[in-house]
Scaffold this motif. Structure first.
Motif, short mmCIF file in Angstrom:
data_model
loop_
_atom_site.label_atom_id
_atom_site.label_comp_id
_atom_site.label_asym_id
_atom_site.label_seq_id
_atom_site.Cartn_x
_atom_site.Cartn_y
_atom_site.Cartn_z
N THR A 171 -27.80 141.21 2.49
CA THR A 171 -28.65 141.54 1.34
C THR A 171 -27.96 142.51 0.37
OG1 THR A 171 -29.77 142.98 2.92
CG2 THR A 171 -30.95 141.04 2.17
N PHE A 174 -22.87 141.10 0.74
CA PHE A 174 -22.35 139.90 0.07
C PHE A 174 -23.08 139.63 -1.24
CE2 PHE A 174 -21.64 138.34 4.66
CZ PHE A 174 -20.43 139.01 4.73
N THR A 175 -23.91 140.56 -1.68
CA THR A 175 -24.72 140.35 -2.87
C THR A 175 -24.08 141.04 -4.06
OG1 THR A 175 -26.72 140.22 -1.55
CG2 THR A 175 -27.00 140.75 -3.88
N ARG A 176 -23.86 140.25 -5.13
CA ARG A 176 -23.28 140.86 -6.33
C ARG A 176 -24.38 141.34 -7.26
NH1 ARG A 176 -18.82 137.69 -9.51
NH2 ARG A 176 -20.62 136.35 -9.92
N LYS A 276 -37.66 145.24 -2.28
CA LYS A 276 -38.82 144.35 -2.15
C LYS A 276 -40.12 145.16 -2.18
CE LYS A 276 -36.97 140.65 0.78
NZ LYS A 276 -37.81 139.49 0.44
N SER B 18 -22.29 129.57 -7.23
CA SER B 18 -23.35 130.54 -7.53
C SER B 18 -22.78 131.74 -8.29
CB SER B 18 -24.03 131.00 -6.23
OG SER B 18 -23.20 131.90 -5.51
N ARG B 19 -21.52 132.05 -8.02
CA ARG B 19 -20.89 133.18 -8.73
C ARG B 19 -20.48 132.80 -10.15
NH1 ARG B 19 -18.13 137.16 -4.66
NH2 ARG B 19 -16.82 137.65 -6.42
N ILE B 20 -20.05 131.56 -10.34
CA ILE B 20 -19.72 131.12 -11.71
C ILE B 20 -20.98 131.22 -12.58
CG2 ILE B 20 -19.11 129.10 -13.12
CD1 ILE B 20 -17.22 128.29 -10.75
N GLN B 33 -28.11 138.67 -10.06
CA GLN B 33 -27.85 138.95 -8.65
C GLN B 33 -27.42 137.64 -8.00
OE1 GLN B 33 -30.92 139.11 -5.42
NE2 GLN B 33 -30.89 141.29 -5.90
N ASP B 34 -26.31 137.60 -7.31
CA ASP B 34 -25.97 136.38 -6.57
C ASP B 34 -25.50 136.72 -5.17
OD1 ASP B 34 -23.07 136.78 -6.76
OD2 ASP B 34 -23.22 136.08 -8.83
N SER B 35 -25.81 135.83 -4.23
CA SER B 35 -25.45 136.09 -2.83
C SER B 35 -25.46 134.80 -2.03
CB SER B 35 -26.44 137.08 -2.22
OG SER B 35 -27.74 136.53 -2.22
N PRO B 36 -24.54 134.67 -1.09
CA PRO B 36 -24.54 133.52 -0.19
C PRO B 36 -25.17 133.88 1.15
CG PRO B 36 -22.45 134.64 -0.02
CD PRO B 36 -23.32 135.49 -0.91
N TYR B 38 -24.76 132.43 5.22
CA TYR B 38 -24.24 131.45 6.16
C TYR B 38 -24.24 132.06 7.55
CZ TYR B 38 -20.41 133.89 3.81
OH TYR B 38 -19.65 134.82 3.18
N ARG B 61 -34.62 140.53 -3.05
CA ARG B 61 -33.47 140.55 -2.15
C ARG B 61 -33.48 139.30 -1.30
NH1 ARG B 61 -29.87 143.84 -3.98
NH2 ARG B 61 -30.61 145.94 -4.40
N GLY B 62 -32.29 138.88 -0.89
CA GLY B 62 -32.18 137.82 0.11
C GLY B 62 -32.48 136.44 -0.44
N VAL B 65 -37.09 131.75 -2.04
CA VAL B 65 -37.99 130.82 -1.35
C VAL B 65 -38.72 129.90 -2.32
CG1 VAL B 65 -38.34 132.07 0.79
CG2 VAL B 65 -39.66 132.70 -1.20
#
Ligand code: SF4
Ligand code: SF4
Lengths: 410, 300
Positions: A171, A174-176, A276, B18-20, B33-36, B38, B61-62, B65
């Motif tokens: 969260t 890896f979140t930019r 959140k 997603s970053r582009i 905000q971008d995030s993967p 896995y 965050r996260g 949904v």
């Protein structure tokens, strides 16, 4: 010149180390932290940073090397996560006992078993008694800024203790997000090179460090001194936070109040999921509910007075712990309850467990917490620790158990 | 706020996509905000990435949904229970699928979905322009940028931000820029994705009390033996390695290196690929010292 860019939490931590102009970085990889040391390795290789980067054979060696280097008078940065922090655990107490400053970033990840990758805070909170100071962050900007502040705090002669800076795996890691990179010159004014006064290596000044003691009186003295230094660190932190705000325009208090002024119902949260909680507070405010949030930031030293002052007199307070001490409950709940114990106007407290192993805390779960807060305010007892868990999650769990070959009753 | 969710397989570049998109929106002046997300990283395994775009600070965050736009890197993911790319989609969503098939064919696979479904063969466009599979991230990132209404200039600037960080040759970077322009032109014919009116983040689900279970249930042990063969990885494959037996020296490197143990040896000790399990990572192709494998696009 300051520059605004998109950075992951991990990159922000690495940038903190880069701008702090660290001398030495012992490293060992672990998901979700590895990107921090990958970036630093790259910068050390291409000459972007002057510090020495060394890969170690384990977190135990890594932390031993980190502490030893700090004891020579070097400015040291390192990072780990979860199982790695636990693997190096005994060294945390050792370093704090040496009274040497360094900054260790922990990227929170829930502890095995069962093994997983996503965040909760049982890893970082396990180190709460180690003597390290501990600061928990909510945004990528805050990570970078906190690494810089952490060096000032660690190296202050009134403190001289190592600092753990926490950020959540995934969260944040890896979140930019947009991050303002302060100019290197401005950082070096705020954070001049480390001048060791009591632990260093010089040919003309031989010394022994980390001596053994037998007999409890010497041990008691040294251990209690760590506590006194932590207590001093509260005021030192406030000075540093004020100076940081004056220089860079961003203020980070010991705790962060969010819409708290007239709040009747308060959530207490920490780290990335506090975002959140803030969104829910805004949502409730739009509905006319006087809600607010208190974010825990500096966790060691524990700012009991600031927390008690922020929470006393509220209609009800829910402490949402993203951790669990089996057999006890939420860890921060216990400490907050203790902080409020001797206050006249102590509010009813609801102990909530949410987000274990990175589980989402959905809007519906926050709404349930608000209902519980209203019940508690009306004098009803809300038994805790109360684990947030939804019906679809329970159904999915039953399916998994069935797939695993277990007899699940309908 | 616009919420965009990318679904792909490890190695298909959806984190980069997603970053582009994120960088393009950031260049256009938005909060981003971008995030993967896995699991244990594994080529071919389903993964997702999220990009949020807003005019004000983002307080989420996260995982996303309730997405406004879903980008699916290959159509085998549509019905994959581990990926569930259409979860949380409704009549207001847009789903963009990279596929050789048309909308009607795809809709038959996901009859419950009522929102907009767009499809195009981005892999073909990417391969024709850059000859590199990795450029699918450029194609889908820029397609998404166009669909959310970002300009071509901002999309290219976002792409450049990502390319600077990669180890690509100048020629490859230029080819990616060309691909971006082609895809942007193609995606411009679709109506842009609009922001939702209501700010609800997701459906709310009722809470339950978690109660004591005996340790036989409550410990993370698995009693069902041998259920992993039921999860075949052959349908992950987008490209198939095909052995040209006359070039094979029987060195067995491919046999040893295949991460899925999908290669066995026949009576003459030549490698044989089990296509029910081969996930198409093409490690064997890269490892083979005599280039005995050719690559064919999978057609289902
Ligand atoms: S056979 Fe080749 S492409 Fe298929 S899984 Fe094995 S290494 Fe990957
Ligand atoms: S690596 Fe190439 S040459 Fe060696 S066994 Fe495999 S296909 Fe044959």
């Amino acid at each position: 010149m300051t520059q605004r860019t998109l950075l992951t939490g991990n990159a922000a931590a690495a940038w903190g180390a880069r701008l702090a102009d660290v001398d030495y970085i012992p490293a060992f990889p672990i998901t979700p932290q590895t990107e921090i040391i990958e970036l630093l390795a790259q910068w050390a290789t291409d000459g972007t940073i002057a510090g020495r980067f060394v890969t170690m054979d384990s977190e135990h060696s890594m932390l031993t090397a980190a502490g030893a280097a700090a004891a020579t008078g070097a400015r040291v940065f390192t990072a780990t996560s979860s199982q790695g922090l636990l693997y190096g655990f005994e060294v945390l107490y050792t370093i704090a006992g040496w009274r040497v400053p360094l900054v260790l970033v922990n990227v929170s990840r829930a502890l095995a078993s069962p093994i997983t990758l996503e965040a909760d805070h049982n890893d970082i909170l396990s180190a709460r008694d180690s003597g390290f100071l501990q600061i928990h962050t909510e945004t990528c900007q805050e990570i970078l800024d906190t690494v810089l502040m952490a060096y000032r705090l660690a190296e202050d002669q009134r403190v001289m203790l190592p600092v753990l800076v926490n950020l959540d795996g995934f969260t944040l890691s890896f979140t930019r997000e947009p991050v303002e990179l302060p100019a290197a010159a401005a950082v070096s004014e705020f954070l001049p090179p480390y001048q060791p006064h009591h632990a260093f290596i010089r040919g003309d000044r031989p010394m022994a460090q980390g001596a053994a003691v037998l007999g409890g009186a010497a041990y008691s003295y040294f251990r209690y001194q760590q506590h006194l230094a932590q207590e001093k660190a509260l005021a030192v932190y406030e000075e540093i936070a004020a100076e940081f705000a004056a220089r860079f325009g961003r203020y980070y208090g010991l705790v962060e109040p969010f819409q708290l002024d007239d709040a009747e119902y308060v959530l207490v949260m920490s780290n990335a999921f506090a975002t959140k909680g803030k969104a829910m507070v805004q949502h409730w405010r739009a509905r006319g509910v006087k809600a607010g949030l208190l974010r825990l930031r500096v966790f060691r030293p524990f700012p009991a007075a600031a927390i008690a002052a922020a929470l006393a007199g509220r209609k009800a307070v829910a402490v949402i712990d993203q951790n669990l001490a089996p057999g006890l409950g939420g860890i921060t709940y216990q400490e907050i309850a203790a902080a409020l114990y001797d206050r006249q106007e102590r509010p009813p407290l609801v102990s909530v467990i949410g987000g274990l192993g990175g589980k989402d805390i959905s809007q519906g779960e926050f709404e349930a917490v608000l209902v519980a807060l209203q019940q508690a305010a009306a004098g009803e007892r809300v038994p805790g620790p109360w684990l947030l868990y939804t019906k679809p999650e329970q159904e999915r769990m039953r399916t998994l158990l069935q797939i695993a070959g277990k007899e699940v009753q309908a | 706020m616009l919420r965009i969710r990318f679904h792909g397989r490890g190695g298909q570049g959806m984190k980069t996509a997603s970053r582009i998109l994120g960088s393009a929106a950031f260049r256009a002046g938005f909060c981003v905000q971008d995030s993967p997300v896995y699991g244990a990283e594994r080529r071919g395994a389903p993964m997702a990435a999220f990009t949020r775009i807003d005019r004000v600070q983002i307080r989420e965050r996260g995982a996303i949904v309730r997405p406004d736009l879903v980008v699916v890197a290959d159509d085998t993911l549509l019905t994959d229970p581990a990926a569930q790319p259409l979860a949380g989609c409704d009549a207001e969503s847009t789903v963009l699928v990279n596929s050789t098939r048309d909308e009607a064919a795809l809709r038959q696979e996901v009859p419950a979905y009522t929102g907009r479904l767009l499809t195009a063969d981005f892999t073909a466009v990417a391969l024709a322009t850059t000859h590199a599979l990795a450029s699918l991230s450029t194609a889908l990132g820029v397609a998404a940028a166009c669909l959310v209404g970002l300009s071509l200039a901002d999309s290219l600037a976002g792409l450049d931000d990502e390319l600077t960080e990669s180890h690509m040759s100048m020629a490859q970077k230029e080819a990616n820029r060309q691909l971006a322009q082609t895809v942007y032109a193609q995606a411009s014919s679709w109506a842009p994705v609009r922001e939702r009116e209501d700010s609800r983040i997701a459906e709310t689900a009722p809470l339950v009390e978690v109660t004591f279970d005996p340790p036989r249930l409550a410990g993370p042990s698995i009693y069902a033996v041998g259920n992993s063969p039921q999860r075949r990885t052959g349908n992950w494959r987008q490209f198939r390695p095909v052995l040209q037996v006359e070039r094979c020296t029987r060195c067995w490197i491919c046999f040893v290196r295949c991460p899925e143990a999908a290669i066995s040896l026949d009576a003459q000790e030549y490698p044989v690929v089990d296509y029910d399990e081969c996930k198409g990572c093409l490690l064997c192709v890269h490892e083979c010292p005599t280039h005995a494998f050719t690559v064919e696009k999978e057609v289902r």
